[in-house]
Scaffold this motif. Structure first.
Motif, short mmCIF file in Angstrom:
data_model
loop_
_atom_site.label_atom_id
_atom_site.label_comp_id
_atom_site.label_asym_id
_atom_site.label_seq_id
_atom_site.Cartn_x
_atom_site.Cartn_y
_atom_site.Cartn_z
N ALA A 318 0.79 -1.51 0.20
CA ALA A 318 0.18 -0.38 0.37
C ALA A 318 0.88 1.06 0.63
N GLU A 369 -6.59 9.83 0.47
CA GLU A 369 -7.67 9.77 -1.01
C GLU A 369 -8.37 10.01 -1.62
N ALA A 372 -6.10 6.45 -3.17
CA ALA A 372 -7.13 5.44 -3.55
C ALA A 372 -7.79 5.60 -4.54
N ASP A 373 -8.74 6.90 -4.43
CA ASP A 373 -9.20 7.10 -5.66
C ASP A 373 -7.83 7.23 -7.20
N ARG A 380 -5.60 -1.22 -4.94
CA ARG A 380 -6.32 -0.29 -4.29
C ARG A 380 -6.78 -0.91 -2.91
N ALA A 381 -7.46 -2.60 -3.13
CA ALA A 381 -7.49 -3.16 -1.76
C ALA A 381 -6.70 -2.22 -1.32
N GLN A 382 -4.98 -2.63 -1.22
CA GLN A 382 -4.35 -2.27 0.16
C GLN A 382 -4.57 -0.87 0.64
N VAL A 383 -4.19 -0.10 -0.83
CA VAL A 383 -4.71 1.46 -0.76
C VAL A 383 -5.32 0.99 0.82
N GLU A 384 -6.99 0.67 -0.17
CA GLU A 384 -8.27 1.59 0.94
C GLU A 384 -7.85 1.35 2.17
N ALA A 385 -7.27 -0.29 2.73
CA ALA A 385 -7.17 -0.37 3.85
C ALA A 385 -6.60 -0.01 4.73
N VAL A 387 -5.70 3.30 4.19
CA VAL A 387 -7.38 4.15 3.99
C VAL A 387 -7.87 4.84 5.37
N GLU A 388 -8.43 3.08 5.92
CA GLU A 388 -9.50 2.97 6.79
C GLU A 388 -8.13 3.05 8.06
#
Length: 424
Positions: A318, A369, A372-373, A380-385, A387-388
């Protein structure tokens, strides 16, 4: 910038005629025009005896284990750091997804082979339990330790060499017209990404009170060697000025070995005749000097980002995707540049407080954010994790700290050494 070609084709044993020639030699090689997108990754990890995680692996066992490794399918080169850390350096890939895929496969292969011998790899920013101690007997590292001792930085120098591990992201320089903005953004992102990647809250069996103890260690070393570039209009000339003003750490001895410099002598002083040896410096001496400089963003023809903590899955992929996206995607880069401008100099708060710092957290949320976009679909899944995680003001080192508080620092190191993509 006016680039001289006076030294371009000279043998490396040619004596540098003057300071201008030395500066031009460095500036001419600082950045090279290249299309952005390709990326190279380097990941360091602490080598761990799975049966005795609190004991540093002796050098003979380190070298014997690595000697059994076959050529890796992803093309990574395996090298050993002063404390026995293992570094995987992947070749440049077409994009960050390809770079992560190749490095992940090579890391899995190395882990599998080392695991058969009772050893594991822990990709975390600092060793949480073992005291700083050099096991690699290489002459360069012996000389580096002696230089740090003479300069009054021995504790931080040995800790940096033996107890730290990083994720390094290498990016193309881009078009010359973009170099100043690109280097400025790469450096300004440093405090935010130090806070986001922070995975080094422990050192030598104790909590340090810093989220990125690794960054703290680097900050304790000479800023003339490890501080950031100014971020002005001509990064190549700035890199040359930085290199000339930096203290000489090592020189080549008669047998080609590394000899420590015990006094503080800048390279420009050496060129002017007041150096650490009686002889005048050569092109090879200057090129060797450049390998001893460690700013957060080092210019090697490309941009070498050196400020990210090593972290376990899914965080290092990520972090690689975030760094690549924020610098190589124009929309993400514009958003990030505006977001990090107010916090571009907050290196110490980033290392100490991490995302608990309100301004750093605000900038990090904006950067993550947009990353992730704009990140490639494969990551993207790793980056979204991530982000969370950032949204909770948390960082990759929190799990390490929790394990250490519950079961002790050795257990935290062991848990990181057992970490895999599937087990995350």
């Amino acid at each position: 910038m006016t680039t001289s070609t006076a030294l371009a084709d000279h043998p490396t044993d040619d004596v540098l005629p003057d300071l201008d020639a030395a500066r031009e030699h460095v500036a001419a090689r600082a950045l090279r025009p290249a299309t952005t997108g390709p990326i190279g990754l380097e990941l360091e990890a602490h080598l761990v005896d799975l049966a005795s995680p609190g004991t540093r692996v002796p050098w003979h066992r380190v070298t014997a284990a690595v000697a059994t490794l076959p050529p890796l399918d992803g093309g990574s080169r395996v090298t050993l750091e002063p404390g026995g850390q293992v570094e995987l350096s992947g070749p440049p890939a077409a994009d960050v997804t390809a770079a992560v895929t190749a490095l992940r496969a090579d890391l899995a292969a190395v882990r599998s082979r080392l695991g058969a011998g009772g050893l594991g790899l822990a990709p975390i920013g600092t060793d949480p339990c073992r005291p700083a101690h050099r096991v690699n007997p290489g002459p360069r590292y012996v000389a580096m330790e002696e230089h740090f001792r003479a300069a009054g930085h021995r504790a931080a120098g040995v800790a940096m060499m033996t107890c730290t591990a990083a994720l390094q992201v290498n990016l193309e320089a881009g078009a010359p017209a973009d170099w100043a903005a690109r280097v400025r953004l790469a450096t300004a992102l440093g405090p935010v990404l130090v806070a986001v990647s922070a995975c080094s809250p422990l050192l030598a069996g104790a909590e340090t009170g810093w989220r990125s103890g690794r960054q703290r260690i680097w900050a304790q070393l000479d800023p003339g060697r490890c501080g950031p570039l100014p971020g002005g209009a001509d990064p190549a000339d700035e890199w040359a000025a930085f290199a000339m003003a930096a203290p000489v750490m090592l020189v080549r001895g008669p047998a080609g070995d590394a000899v420590p410099v015990r006094g503080r002598t800048s390279f420009d002083e050496w060129v002017r005749g007041a150096g650490p040896t009686d002889r005048r410096p050569t092109v090879a001496d200057l090129d060797y000097h450049l390998t001893t400089l460690f700013p957060p963003v080092r210019l090697r023809g490309y941009l070498e980002l050196r400020y990210l903590d090593a972290a376990p899955e899914p965080w290092w992929p990520a972090l690689a995707a975030v760094a690549g996206t924020l610098l190589d995607d124009p929309v993400a880069a514009d958003t990030a540049a505006a977001a990090v401008e107010p916090v571009a100099d907050r290196w110490e708060p980033a290392a100490r407080a991490g995302l608990a710092d309100r301004e750093l957290h605000t900038a990090a949320v904006t950067c993550l954010e947009v990353a992730a976009d704009r990140a490639p679909a494969g990551l993207r899944a790793q980056v979204e994790a991530l982000v969370e995680l950032v949204g909770r003001r948390a960082s990759p080192g929190d799990a390490l700290l929790h394990t250490a508080r519950t079961d002790g620092p050795a257990a935290a190191l062991l848990a990181a050494a057992h970490d895999t993509e599937e087990g995350t």
